[in-house]
Write an enzyme that holds these catalytic residues in place. Structure first.
Site, PDB file in Angstrom:
ATOM      1  N   TYR A 149       0.936  -1.074  -0.169  1.00 27.45           N
ATOM      2  CA  TYR A 149      -0.049  -0.083  -0.076  1.00 27.45           C
ATOM      3  C   TYR A 149       0.885   1.103  -0.047  1.00 27.45           C
ATOM      4  O   TYR A 149       1.820   1.425   0.769  1.00 27.45           O
ATOM      5  CB  TYR A 149      -0.774  -0.120   1.219  1.00 27.45           C
ATOM      6  CG  TYR A 149      -1.548   1.248   1.339  1.00 27.45           C
ATOM      7  CD1 TYR A 149      -2.756   1.408   0.493  1.00 27.45           C
ATOM      8  CD2 TYR A 149      -1.575   2.038   2.197  1.00 27.45           C
ATOM      9  CE1 TYR A 149      -3.591   2.458   0.459  1.00 27.45           C
ATOM     10  CE2 TYR A 149      -2.254   3.187   2.369  1.00 27.45           C
ATOM     11  CZ  TYR A 149      -3.266   3.451   1.635  1.00 27.45           C
ATOM     12  OH  TYR A 149      -4.316   4.780   1.727  1.00 27.45           O
ATOM     13  N   ASP A 244       9.272   2.484   0.237  1.00 26.72           N
ATOM     14  CA  ASP A 244       8.183   3.202   1.004  1.00 26.72           C
ATOM     15  C   ASP A 244       8.196   2.615   2.371  1.00 26.72           C
ATOM     16  O   ASP A 244       7.921   1.772   2.761  1.00 26.72           O
ATOM     17  CB  ASP A 244       6.949   2.869   0.311  1.00 26.72           C
ATOM     18  CG  ASP A 244       5.687   3.436   1.001  1.00 26.72           C
ATOM     19  OD1 ASP A 244       5.914   4.321   2.187  1.00 26.72           O
ATOM     20  OD2 ASP A 244       4.544   3.569   0.746  1.00 26.72           O
ATOM     21  N   LYS A 272       3.813   8.545   9.310  1.00 27.15           N
ATOM     22  CA  LYS A 272       3.435   8.120  10.632  1.00 27.15           C
ATOM     23  C   LYS A 272       4.577   8.367  11.968  1.00 27.15           C
ATOM     24  O   LYS A 272       4.349   9.592  12.255  1.00 27.15           O
ATOM     25  CB  LYS A 272       3.524   6.568  10.458  1.00 27.15           C
ATOM     26  CG  LYS A 272       2.200   6.179   9.348  1.00 27.15           C
ATOM     27  CD  LYS A 272       1.900   4.691   9.310  1.00 27.15           C
ATOM     28  CE  LYS A 272       0.624   4.574   8.417  1.00 27.15           C
ATOM     29  NZ  LYS A 272       0.741   3.920   7.194  1.00 27.15           N
TER      30      LYS A 272
HETATM   31  C1  LIG Z   1       0.019   4.454   5.715  1.00 26.34           C
HETATM   32  C2  LIG Z   1       0.767   4.306   4.555  1.00 26.34           C
HETATM   33  C3  LIG Z   1       0.974   5.388   3.480  1.00 26.34           C
HETATM   34  C4  LIG Z   1      -0.100   6.256   3.560  1.00 26.34           C
HETATM   35  O1  LIG Z   1       0.374   7.370   4.499  1.00 26.34           O
HETATM   36  P1  LIG Z   1      -0.863   8.170   4.884  1.00 26.34           P
HETATM   37  O2  LIG Z   1      -0.189   9.300   5.986  1.00 26.34           O
HETATM   38  O3  LIG Z   1      -2.015   7.682   5.490  1.00 26.34           O
HETATM   39  O4  LIG Z   1      -1.294   9.124   3.697  1.00 26.34           O
HETATM   40  C5  LIG Z   1       1.625   4.854   2.573  1.00 26.34           C
HETATM   41  N1  LIG Z   1       2.499   4.085   2.467  1.00 26.34           N
HETATM   42  C6  LIG Z   1       2.776   3.173   3.400  1.00 26.34           C
HETATM   43  C7  LIG Z   1       3.603   1.856   3.414  1.00 26.34           C
HETATM   44  C8  LIG Z   1       1.873   3.307   4.688  1.00 26.34           C
HETATM   45  O5  LIG Z   1       1.991   2.319   5.586  1.00 26.34           O
END
Ligand SMILES: *Cc1c(COP(=O)(O)O)cnc(C)c1O
Length: 429
Positions: A149, A244, A272
């Site tokens: 994701y 990511d 995060k």
């Molecule tokens: C949570 C997450 C996102 C998106 O971040 P948001 O702050 O919710 O937009 C993107 N990549 C990864 C791996 C994530 O865990």
């Protein structure tokens, strides 16, 4: 509404009111408890390892706002930094020293990052890193993986088709076929599919983008050799490797998955934890790539509230605590304590307990999967029952079996023992 005196009277009232005003009563879909029984809990406050719902019930918080709260709620150092920053002004739209402070902390922590730009969410960070990779390489194609994701930007709301390496199919209404046409989706842990793809289209591929520790469709721990392979094949073809690390960054160690696996990306994205509980994202990497960003270069990217002084102060305070208080060692010890009890109980029930540091996940079968295709979607209702029963026992787990759980540094050994006992009991039922 359920056993053990657990009630959602006030939460359900609030939920009904919210549903009149907000689609499904929420501002992010998974909060709506579509995948678990009952109405969503409305949270009134959090303190340390715990949160309290609108009905006054207390829970050990194993969701941690989906990852940011590695120090638990309201760590005193973070609160002090936030209060100090708020008193000086909430936003300036002009440079401030706090941006330098957090940038230094990120760059010192994460070897592959020589320069960084701050944004306000993980979605923004990945969206911008993808644009930068395309601008830098002058190529269009992005390779991503099923089960990873990357937020909700248009170009990444894409699912695989039926073949092995397929041009993306939009996974959301409102995302055009054109927008996802330059994204190729492949399964994780399959080297041959990438060898074939690069043999055919290598000169068109701007970047491989992945979660190096995929933690958004269960916890799909990858083989280190596979990550090294991704590093090698991108280098051979002049494509970039983007990690990511929005969920893994600063969670599995200060250097995230880069440090864990010893594989360095060209660009990395964060979110995060980097905001200490405030909305912050970031992307960074090699200087020559980052200097292609506007206004130095031709890749446009901007943000009214980017580098916000309050958010920067929160992030820097959290990062300092992580560095100075050996938080990751403490979390690893708590993780081992949890695993020692839950893993054998889960194994008896034919389920793998998967863990990396403070991230844990109850699998759907006996093996820890490396591909999302190996996760049994039919097992999710069982998780729903477990999540509901855990609430009755004072443990707040994410409201979906696809989501991982998090330990945080405010948890004591007693807290973890309670969590372990609850999971060991419920995983067998
Ligand atoms: C949570 C997450 C996102 C998106 O971040 P948001 O702050 O919710 O937009 C993107 N990549 C990864 C791996 C994530 O865990």
């Amino acid at each position: 509404m359920s056993g053990n005196g657990h009630t959602r009277k006030k939460s359900s009232e609030l939920y009904r009111r919210a549903c009149e005003l907000l689609p499904a009563g929420v501002n992010s879909p998974v909060r709506a408890y579509g995948a678990v029984p009952g109405d969503p809990l409305f949270v009134e406050r959090g303190e340390g390892a715990y949160l309290w719902d609108a009905d006054g019930q207390k829970y050990l918080d194993c969701c941690g706002s989906w990852g940011p709260l590695i120090l638990g709620h309201g760590h005193p150092t973070v609160l002090e930094a936030v209060n100090g920053a708020v008193a000086r002004g909430m936003t300036f739209g002009a440079p401030c020293e706090a941006e330098i402070t957090l940038a230094e902390l990120v760059i010192e922590s994460y070897p592959a990052v020589e320069m960084v730009r701050f944004v306000s969410s993980g979605t923004e960070a990945v969206m911008s890193a993808v644009r930068l990779a395309r601008g830098f390489t002058g190529r269009d194609l992005i390779v991503k993986f099923t089960g990873c994701y990357h937020g909700h930007s248009d170009a990444l709301l894409v699912a695989g088709g039926s073949g092995l390496a397929t041009f993306g199919v939009s996974s959301s209404a409102g995302v055009t076929a054109g927008t996802v046409a330059d994204t190729v989706v492949v399964p994780l842990d399959d080297e041959q599919v990438l060898r074939d793809l690069f043999a055919e289209r290598g000169g068109d591929i701007a970047a491989i983008l992945l979660e190096p520790l995929p933690a958004n469709s269960g916890l799909l721990k990858q083989r280190p050799e596979y990550l090294a392979f991704l590093r090698q094949i991108t280098r051979e073809h002049g494509a970039l490797l983007i990690f990511d690390e929005v969920i893994s960054g600063f969670r599995v160690g200060l250097a995230g998955a880069e440090g864990l696996y010893g594989v360095s990306p060209d660009l990395a994205t964060f979110g995060k934890i980097i905001g200490g509980g405030m909305p912050v994202g970031a992307f960074g990497g090699r200087r020559e790539i980052m200097e292609r960003l506007a206004p130095l270069g031709d890749v446009y990217q901007a943000g009214t509230l980017s580098g916000n002084p309050v958010a920067m102060a929160a992030g820097a305070a959290a990062m300092r605590v992580l560095r100075e208080e050996n938080v990751h060692d403490k979390l690893e010890a708590l993780g081992q304590r949890l695993e020692a009890v839950v893993a054998p109980a889960a194994a008896e029930a034919g389920i793998a307990f998967v863990r990396q540091g403070s991230i844990f996940w109850l699998g759907t079968g006996p093996e820890a999967p490396r591909q999302v295709e190996s996760v049994d979607a039919d097992a999710m209702p069982r998780y729903g029952r477990l999540q509901e029963a855990a609430l009755e026992r004072g443990v707040y787990l994410a409201p979906s079996g696809w989501e991982v759980g998090f330990l945080n540094a405010a948890m004591t050994e007693d807290d973890v023992d309670h969590l372990a006992a609850v999971l060991a009991e419920l995983v067998k039922s």
